[in-house]
Write an enzyme that holds these catalytic residues in place. Structure first.
Site: not given
Length: 312
Positions: A12, A119, A177
Site C-alpha cells: 500500500i 487494519n 471498515h
C-alpha cells in the site's frame, strides 16, 4: 504542505507514495518511513519522477525524522491479510505497530492530521485516539480512519451493475471498515434504484470485496493497489481542504457525537483544521436501517478492544 507516509515500503505504502509524488500540489514535501532498510531507496526511485514534490526516505526504529513538520500523516504500516484471516486476526500484530507510531506522532507532530489505513481500522483508530489522549494532544477533528476503499469499490460495483460511468457515481458509505460494519447507502445515489434483493447482494459484495482480493491473490497479499488509490484520494482531499479549498467532502471513520458508536464513518466536510462538519447520514431505506442497527454491537466491540489495548 508536508505529508508523511508510515509503512512506505509495503504494498500500500509504495502505491500511495507513487500517487502522492505525482499528484501532490507543487512545492509539497513527501517523507517516507518504514522499518525496512529499502525505504530510502524507494524515495530515491520516486525522486526521479519529474514533479515539484520533494521526497525523502527514512528507515529503522525511529520515525521521528520523517514526522518533523508533517501536516498530514498516513499510516499503512503493519501485516497484511492472508487467506482464511479476517481483519481482526491482524489485531495482535498491528495494534502494537499503530500504538508505537502514534506515540511518535504525539511527540513530534501533535497537530498533524492523521489517517489510519492499518487494519483492523475499527480498532486501530480507537488505539490511536487513546494514545493521543494519554499524551494530551488528542483532537477528534484530526484523526481519521481511511474507509475510502469502501467508497471507491461501491462506486465501481454500482457503475458496473447499472451501466453508469464509474466517475459519475458517488456512494456514501457509513459505519465501520470491516464485514457487516460496512454500509453503503445505495438508496441515496441519484438516478439509480435497486430492488431490496439487489441492494442486499451488492452490500454483501462490497463488504466482502477485500476477501475477494485476498483469495484471488492466493496467499500473495491483500488489496494494495486499490487501497493505495483510495488512501491517495483521501490524503489529497485532506491536503486541498487544509490549504483552504472549500466544499471538500469525504467519508471517513471519526469520533463524532456518539449517536451510533464512539467512532463512526460518515460524510465529513473537511476544512483548515481537519473535520469542519460531520454531515448527517440522511434518510435510510428500511434495509439500510436494519443493517445499521444490526452492525452496532460488532462496531462497539471493535472500538472497546482498541480502547482497552491502551488503557489496560
Amino acid at each position: 504542505m508536508k505529508v508523511a507516509v508510515l509503512g512506505a515500503a509495503g504494498g500500500i505504502g509504495q502505491a500511495l507514495a507513487l500517487l502522492l509524488k505525482n499528484q501532490l500540489p507543487s512545492g509539497s514535501e513527501l517523507s517516507l518511513y518504514d522499518i525496512a532498510p529499502v525505504t530510502p531507496g524507494v524515495a530515491v526511485d520516486l525522486s526521479h519522477i519529474p514533479t515539484a514534490v520533494k521526497i525523502k526516505g527514512f528507515s529503522g526504529e525511529d520515525a521521528t525524522p520523517a514526522l518533523e513538520g508533517a501536516d498530514v500523516v498516513l499510516i499503512s504500516a503493519g501485516v497484511a491479510r492472508k487467506p482464511g484471516m479476517d481483519r481482526s486476526d491482524l489485531f495482535n500484530v498491528n495494534a502494537g505497530i499503530v500504538k508505537n507510531l502514534v506515540q511518535q506522532i504525539a511527540k513530534t507532530c501533535p497537530k498533524a492530521c492523521v489517517g489510519i489505513i492499518t487494519n483492523p481500522v475499527n480498532t486501530t483508530v480507537a488505539i490511536a485516539a487513546e494514545v493521543l489522549k494519554k499524551a494530551g494532544v488528542y483532537d477528534k477533528n484530526k484523526l481519521f480512519g481511511v474507509t475510502t476503499l469502501d467508497i471507491i469499490r461501491s462506486n465501481t460495483f454500482v457503475a458496473e451493475l447499472k451501466g453508469k460511468l464509474p466517475t459519475e457515481v458517488e456512494v456514501p458509505v457509513i459505519g465501520g471498515h470491516s464485514g457487516v460494519t460496512i454500509l453503503p447507502l445505495l438508496s441515496q445515489i441519484p438516478g439509480v434504484s435497486f430492488t431490496e434483493q439487489e441492494a442486499a447482494d451488492l452490500t454483501k459484495r462490497i463488504q466482502n470485496a477485500g476477501t475477494e482480493v485476498v483469495e484471488a491473490k492466493a496467499g500473495g497479499g491483500s488489496a494494495t493497489l486499490s487501497m493505495g488509490q483510495a488512501a491517495a484520494r483521501f490524503g489529497l482531499s485532506l491536503v486541498r481542504a487544509l490549504q483552504g479549498e472549500t466544499g471538500v467532502v469525504e467519508c471517513a471513520y471519526v469520533e463524532g457525537d456518539g449517536q451510533y458508536a464512539r467512532f463512526f464513518s460518515q460524510p465529513l466536510l473537511l476544512g483548515k483544521n481537519g473535520v469542519e462538519e460531520r454531515k448527517s447520514i440522511g434518510t435510510l431505506s428500511a434495509f439500510e436501517q436494519r443493517s445499521l442497527e444490526g452492525m452496532l454491537d460488532t462496531l462497539k466491540k471493535d472500538i472497546t478492544l482498541g480502547e482497552e489495548f491502551v488503557t489496560k
